[in-house]
Design a protein around this motif. Structure first.
Motif, PDB file in Angstrom:
ATOM      1  N   GLY A   2      11.923  52.880  54.640  1.00  0.00           N
ATOM      2  CA  GLY A   2      10.546  52.938  55.964  1.00  0.00           C
ATOM      3  C   GLY A   2      10.687  51.126  56.692  1.00  0.00           C
ATOM      4  O   GLY A   2       9.264  51.580  57.738  1.00  0.00           O
ATOM      5  N   LEU A   3      11.835  50.913  57.125  1.00  0.00           N
ATOM      6  CA  LEU A   3      12.280  50.345  58.796  1.00  0.00           C
ATOM      7  C   LEU A   3      13.475  50.275  59.227  1.00  0.00           C
ATOM      8  O   LEU A   3      13.845  51.123  58.999  1.00  0.00           O
ATOM      9  N   ARG A   4      13.631  49.543  60.709  1.00  0.00           N
ATOM     10  CA  ARG A   4      14.271  49.712  61.259  1.00  0.00           C
ATOM     11  C   ARG A   4      16.054  50.311  60.334  1.00  0.00           C
ATOM     12  O   ARG A   4      16.069  49.689  60.063  1.00  0.00           O
ATOM     13  N   SER A   5      16.236  51.652  60.799  1.00  0.00           N
ATOM     14  CA  SER A   5      17.664  51.252  60.064  1.00  0.00           C
ATOM     15  C   SER A   5      18.177  50.564  60.086  1.00  0.00           C
ATOM     16  O   SER A   5      19.459  49.993  59.327  1.00  0.00           O
ATOM     17  N   ALA A 131       4.647  42.628  57.053  1.00  0.00           N
ATOM     18  CA  ALA A 131       3.696  42.926  56.042  1.00  0.00           C
ATOM     19  C   ALA A 131       4.623  43.967  54.643  1.00  0.00           C
ATOM     20  O   ALA A 131       4.098  43.606  53.670  1.00  0.00           O
ATOM     21  N   ARG A 132       5.169  44.674  55.738  1.00  0.00           N
ATOM     22  CA  ARG A 132       6.465  45.787  54.385  1.00  0.00           C
ATOM     23  C   ARG A 132       7.760  45.510  54.328  1.00  0.00           C
ATOM     24  O   ARG A 132       7.675  45.582  53.045  1.00  0.00           O
ATOM     25  N   ALA A 133       7.880  43.979  54.924  1.00  0.00           N
ATOM     26  CA  ALA A 133       9.531  42.978  54.653  1.00  0.00           C
ATOM     27  C   ALA A 133       8.863  42.208  52.851  1.00  0.00           C
ATOM     28  O   ALA A 133      10.074  42.434  52.019  1.00  0.00           O
ATOM     29  N   GLN A 134       7.794  42.307  53.549  1.00  0.00           N
ATOM     30  CA  GLN A 134       7.511  40.887  52.527  1.00  0.00           C
ATOM     31  C   GLN A 134       7.326  41.624  50.543  1.00  0.00           C
ATOM     32  O   GLN A 134       7.905  41.470  50.198  1.00  0.00           O
ATOM     33  N   GLY A 135       7.081  42.839  50.718  1.00  0.00           N
ATOM     34  CA  GLY A 135       7.335  44.088  49.466  1.00  0.00           C
ATOM     35  C   GLY A 135       8.007  43.903  48.949  1.00  0.00           C
ATOM     36  O   GLY A 135       8.602  43.887  47.847  1.00  0.00           O
ATOM     37  N   TYR A 136       9.524  44.857  50.189  1.00  0.00           N
ATOM     38  CA  TYR A 136      10.805  44.825  48.863  1.00  0.00           C
ATOM     39  C   TYR A 136      11.432  43.081  48.733  1.00  0.00           C
ATOM     40  O   TYR A 136      12.236  43.291  47.639  1.00  0.00           O
ATOM     41  N   ILE A 137      10.920  42.456  49.667  1.00  0.00           N
ATOM     42  CA  ILE A 137      11.144  40.624  48.754  1.00  0.00           C
ATOM     43  C   ILE A 137      10.986  40.713  47.556  1.00  0.00           C
ATOM     44  O   ILE A 137      11.347  40.364  46.650  1.00  0.00           O
ATOM     45  N   ALA A 138       9.490  40.933  47.461  1.00  0.00           N
ATOM     46  CA  ALA A 138       8.564  40.965  46.372  1.00  0.00           C
ATOM     47  C   ALA A 138       8.483  41.519  45.100  1.00  0.00           C
ATOM     48  O   ALA A 138       8.999  40.689  44.286  1.00  0.00           O
ATOM     49  N   SER A 139       9.832  42.869  45.151  1.00  0.00           N
ATOM     50  CA  SER A 139      10.354  43.502  44.172  1.00  0.00           C
ATOM     51  C   SER A 139      11.097  42.648  43.689  1.00  0.00           C
ATOM     52  O   SER A 139      11.548  42.829  42.966  1.00  0.00           O
ATOM     53  N   VAL A 140      12.153  41.733  44.292  1.00  0.00           N
ATOM     54  CA  VAL A 140      13.141  41.031  43.742  1.00  0.00           C
ATOM     55  C   VAL A 140      12.640  40.107  42.688  1.00  0.00           C
ATOM     56  O   VAL A 140      13.542  39.987  41.600  1.00  0.00           O
ATOM     57  N   TRP A 141      11.419  39.727  43.132  1.00  0.00           N
ATOM     58  CA  TRP A 141      11.170  38.583  42.130  1.00  0.00           C
ATOM     59  C   TRP A 141       9.977  39.607  40.710  1.00  0.00           C
ATOM     60  O   TRP A 141      10.240  39.048  39.900  1.00  0.00           O
ATOM     61  N   ALA A 142       9.956  40.739  41.007  1.00  0.00           N
ATOM     62  CA  ALA A 142       9.173  41.308  40.236  1.00  0.00           C
ATOM     63  C   ALA A 142      10.666  41.909  38.749  1.00  0.00           C
ATOM     64  O   ALA A 142      10.488  41.680  38.088  1.00  0.00           O
ATOM     65  N   ILE A 143      11.784  42.279  39.583  1.00  0.00           N
ATOM     66  CA  ILE A 143      12.852  42.373  38.770  1.00  0.00           C
ATOM     67  C   ILE A 143      13.447  41.567  38.386  1.00  0.00           C
ATOM     68  O   ILE A 143      13.815  41.319  37.203  1.00  0.00           O
ATOM     69  N   SER A 144      13.422  40.663  38.689  1.00  0.00           N
ATOM     70  CA  SER A 144      13.781  39.001  38.700  1.00  0.00           C
ATOM     71  C   SER A 144      12.890  38.456  37.073  1.00  0.00           C
ATOM     72  O   SER A 144      13.013  37.779  36.129  1.00  0.00           O
ATOM     73  N   SER A 313       1.085  42.052  43.554  1.00  0.00           N
ATOM     74  CA  SER A 313      -0.453  40.987  44.240  1.00  0.00           C
ATOM     75  C   SER A 313       0.837  40.891  45.635  1.00  0.00           C
ATOM     76  O   SER A 313       0.254  41.201  46.933  1.00  0.00           O
ATOM     77  N   ALA A 314       1.873  40.179  45.856  1.00  0.00           N
ATOM     78  CA  ALA A 314       2.389  40.201  47.286  1.00  0.00           C
ATOM     79  C   ALA A 314       2.072  41.007  48.202  1.00  0.00           C
ATOM     80  O   ALA A 314       2.793  40.875  49.298  1.00  0.00           O
ATOM     81  N   SER A 315       2.886  42.282  47.459  1.00  0.00           N
ATOM     82  CA  SER A 315       3.834  43.235  48.094  1.00  0.00           C
ATOM     83  C   SER A 315       2.765  44.148  49.025  1.00  0.00           C
ATOM     84  O   SER A 315       2.510  44.996  49.726  1.00  0.00           O
ATOM     85  N   GLN A 316       1.280  44.035  48.300  1.00  0.00           N
ATOM     86  CA  GLN A 316       0.189  44.475  48.350  1.00  0.00           C
ATOM     87  C   GLN A 316      -0.878  43.557  49.289  1.00  0.00           C
ATOM     88  O   GLN A 316      -1.555  43.579  50.094  1.00  0.00           O
ATOM     89  N   SER A 317      -0.152  42.199  49.610  1.00  0.00           N
ATOM     90  CA  SER A 317      -1.078  40.819  50.638  1.00  0.00           C
ATOM     91  C   SER A 317      -1.037  41.014  52.100  1.00  0.00           C
ATOM     92  O   SER A 317      -2.043  40.962  52.839  1.00  0.00           O
ATOM     93  N   GLY A 318       0.032  41.979  52.206  1.00  0.00           N
ATOM     94  CA  GLY A 318       0.470  42.270  53.838  1.00  0.00           C
ATOM     95  C   GLY A 318      -0.520  43.462  54.607  1.00  0.00           C
ATOM     96  O   GLY A 318      -1.485  43.536  55.012  1.00  0.00           O
ATOM     97  N   LYS A 319      -1.587  45.061  52.953  1.00  0.00           N
ATOM     98  CA  LYS A 319      -2.662  45.425  53.778  1.00  0.00           C
ATOM     99  C   LYS A 319      -3.497  44.006  53.717  1.00  0.00           C
ATOM    100  O   LYS A 319      -4.401  44.934  54.517  1.00  0.00           O
ATOM    101  N   VAL A 320      -3.920  43.738  52.893  1.00  0.00           N
ATOM    102  CA  VAL A 320      -5.356  43.066  52.401  1.00  0.00           C
ATOM    103  C   VAL A 320      -5.405  41.592  53.636  1.00  0.00           C
ATOM    104  O   VAL A 320      -6.449  41.891  54.925  1.00  0.00           O
ATOM    105  N   TYR A 321      -4.629  41.401  54.570  1.00  0.00           N
ATOM    106  CA  TYR A 321      -4.470  39.994  55.181  1.00  0.00           C
ATOM    107  C   TYR A 321      -4.510  40.750  56.461  1.00  0.00           C
ATOM    108  O   TYR A 321      -5.140  39.954  57.609  1.00  0.00           O
ATOM    109  N   LEU A 322      -3.976  41.858  57.486  1.00  0.00           N
ATOM    110  CA  LEU A 322      -4.322  43.022  58.721  1.00  0.00           C
ATOM    111  C   LEU A 322      -5.187  42.851  58.034  1.00  0.00           C
ATOM    112  O   LEU A 322      -5.650  43.741  59.204  1.00  0.00           O
ATOM    113  N   ARG A 323      -6.232  43.764  57.255  1.00  0.00           N
ATOM    114  CA  ARG A 323      -7.365  43.913  57.352  1.00  0.00           C
ATOM    115  C   ARG A 323      -8.603  43.158  57.328  1.00  0.00           C
ATOM    116  O   ARG A 323      -9.538  42.984  58.151  1.00  0.00           O
TER     117      ARG A 323
END
Length: 463
Positions: A2-5, A131-144, A313-323
């Motif tokens: 979903g990001l530039r290849s 905001a979207r990239a933070q979701g991917y970074i946050a997924s690392v913490w979820a797995i960890s 919550s971090a992965s969703q925070s982008g949608k929230v703070y953009l709004r």
């Protein structure tokens, strides 16, 4: 993704690199009782966290300043190398003092790894994409949050605790390979003056203050020459550091940045995040294992609820703070942390794995809505030339909150326990843990108040 290849492989590299610190932050706490049983030194175990956080904290501003001058790539590779060296040494540690010393080397590596990964993400993505990239970074913490405590419990229960450090070697090698292969940057080369005096004074001040907090009431009385001397010298070094930074041509921690209301409030919020995160992470596993007799694996999974709630919550925070803007998003998160911390303190007299896991999950949700938006707000207020040092200042504030917080909470526990360990006096440790959780609730409330002081900024433009 979903990001530039063309940037996808680099984002993957940052995710793997972040994984080094993420797994380490969750894997050690579950093994502390096993390590203490093997090496001894229950009263010294807070140093396993404090020395790591201390060396991480004092090195972050230096690395961040260098990253704005020589580039991000060499700094993050240096950090990965130091982190792996420290990990191998920790795996071969023969005593608690040796393990503490080698954790310091790990911390020096983490001081470069975590802020550089966040800075690189800030460099390559616009505000909306970030905001979207933070979701991917946050997924690392979820797995960890699942992998770390599980591995820590398995290694300490069925194999040997040293494997919690050796597991970093293949992950670190992969991270270094991905960075070398996919991160390419062009940096303007010009002469620079390194602020060695500022770096030395910062290291001296933070070290003395943390030593005074950790050893006061344990190695020496609070009202004694060593205690008073460490506090006095630490304070004097801090004052001298401020004076040096005001005159330095290229200060390691530009104090002028903190005159901006947004950067000052987000730095204070990061201090609170550091205290809350490490306070819960350090004491929840021992709390459950000492009072309920659960295994490290079970206590680790209960703690994993925190590091699972955070990335969700971090992965969703982008949608929230953009709004609704950064400030309102932070206030939502800070409110959740107050509720969770108070619940943890109130239920500590009747410990339950389910109750602790539930409060940890809510705490993690709150921290995710606080940490990511406040950091991105700070990053978005500056350009490339200052982004590294602003990110570093924010991460330094969190690391110092973690280091001083663990030290202060450790001093609180020592005041209750003395030389007695948790397993020998569970009722006494229950009193100590309740005091710790109440103190964390107080920090959460202060963080909420600072959130109200943030300027009303919105996230509607790219930087």
């Amino acid at each position: 993704m979903g990001l530039r290849s063309t940037r996808g492989p680099l984002l993957l590299a940052m995710m793997v690199t972040t994984g080094l610190v993420a797994i380490d932050s969750t894997i050690l706490a579950t093994a502390v009782p096993t390590i203490v049983a093997d090496l001894g030194g229950f009263a010294s175990f807070p140093w396993l966290f404090s020395i790591y956080l201390l060396t991480q904290a004092v090195s972050v501003p230096i690395y961040s300043k260098l990253a704005d001058t020589v580039g991000r790539k060499p700094i993050i590779l240096l950090g990965i190398g130091l982190f792996l060296l420290g990990s191998v040494l920790c795996g071969f540690a023969w005593s608690m003092p040796a393990l503490i010393a080698f954790r310091a080397v790990q911390g020096l590596g983490a001081g470069a790894v975590q802020p550089m990964a966040i800075t690189i993400v800030g460099d390559i993505y616009t505000l909306a994409e970030r905001a979207r990239a933070q979701g991917y970074i946050a997924s690392v913490w979820a797995i960890s949050s699942v992998v770390g405590p599980t591995l820590g419990g398995v290694f300490s229960t069925y194999l040997d605790w040293s494997w919690i450090f050796f597991v970093n070697v293949p992950l670190g090698a992969l991270a270094a390979w991905l960075v070398v292969r996919h991160h390419h940057e062009s940096v303007e080369r010009r002469p620079h003056r390194i602020d060695w005096a500022g770096g030395a004074l910062l290291t001296l001040a933070t070290t003395l203050l943390v030593v005074a907090l950790l050893e006061g009431g344990h190695a020496w009385a609070w009202v004694s020459m060593p205690s008073i001397g460490a506090l006095a010298l630490g304070t004097a070094a801090a004052v001298a550091f401020v004076a040096v930074e005001r005159r330095a041509t290229e200060p390691v921690l530009p104090l002028r940045l903190l005159t901006r209301r947004l950067l000052a409030t987000t730095a204070l919020i990061s201090v609170g995040v550091g205290v809350m995160l490490m306070g819960v992470t350090t004491y929840v596993p021992t709390f459950l294992e000492a009072l309920l007799g659960v295994s490290p694996l079970v206590s680790g999974l209960a703690l994993a609820a925190l590091t699972l709630g955070w990335p969700l919550s971090a992965s969703q925070s982008g949608k929230v703070y953009l709004r609704i803007g950064f400030r309102r998003t932070v206030l939502i998160g800070a409110t959740l942390t107050v509720i969770a911390a108070c619940a943890l303190a109130l239920t500590s007299r009747s410990p339950s794995v389910v109750a602790v896991a539930a409060t940890c999950f809510v705490m993690g949700m709150g921290l995710g809505f606080v940490a990511a938006p406040s950091l991105i707000a700070a990053q978005s207020s500056v350009g490339w030339g200052e982004r590294g040092v602003v990110t570093g200042a924010n991460m330094f504030a969190r690391s110092m909150g973690s280091a001083v917080g663990v030290a202060a909470l450790g001093a609180l526990v020592t005041g209750f326990m003395g030389e007695t360990d948790a397993a020998s006096a569970p009722a006494l440790f229950n009193d100590a843990a309740t005091a710790v959780f109440a103190a964390i609730a107080g920090v959460a409330a202060l963080t909420l108040l600072v959130g109200f002081a943030m300027p009303r900024t919105t996230a509607t433009t790219d930087d």
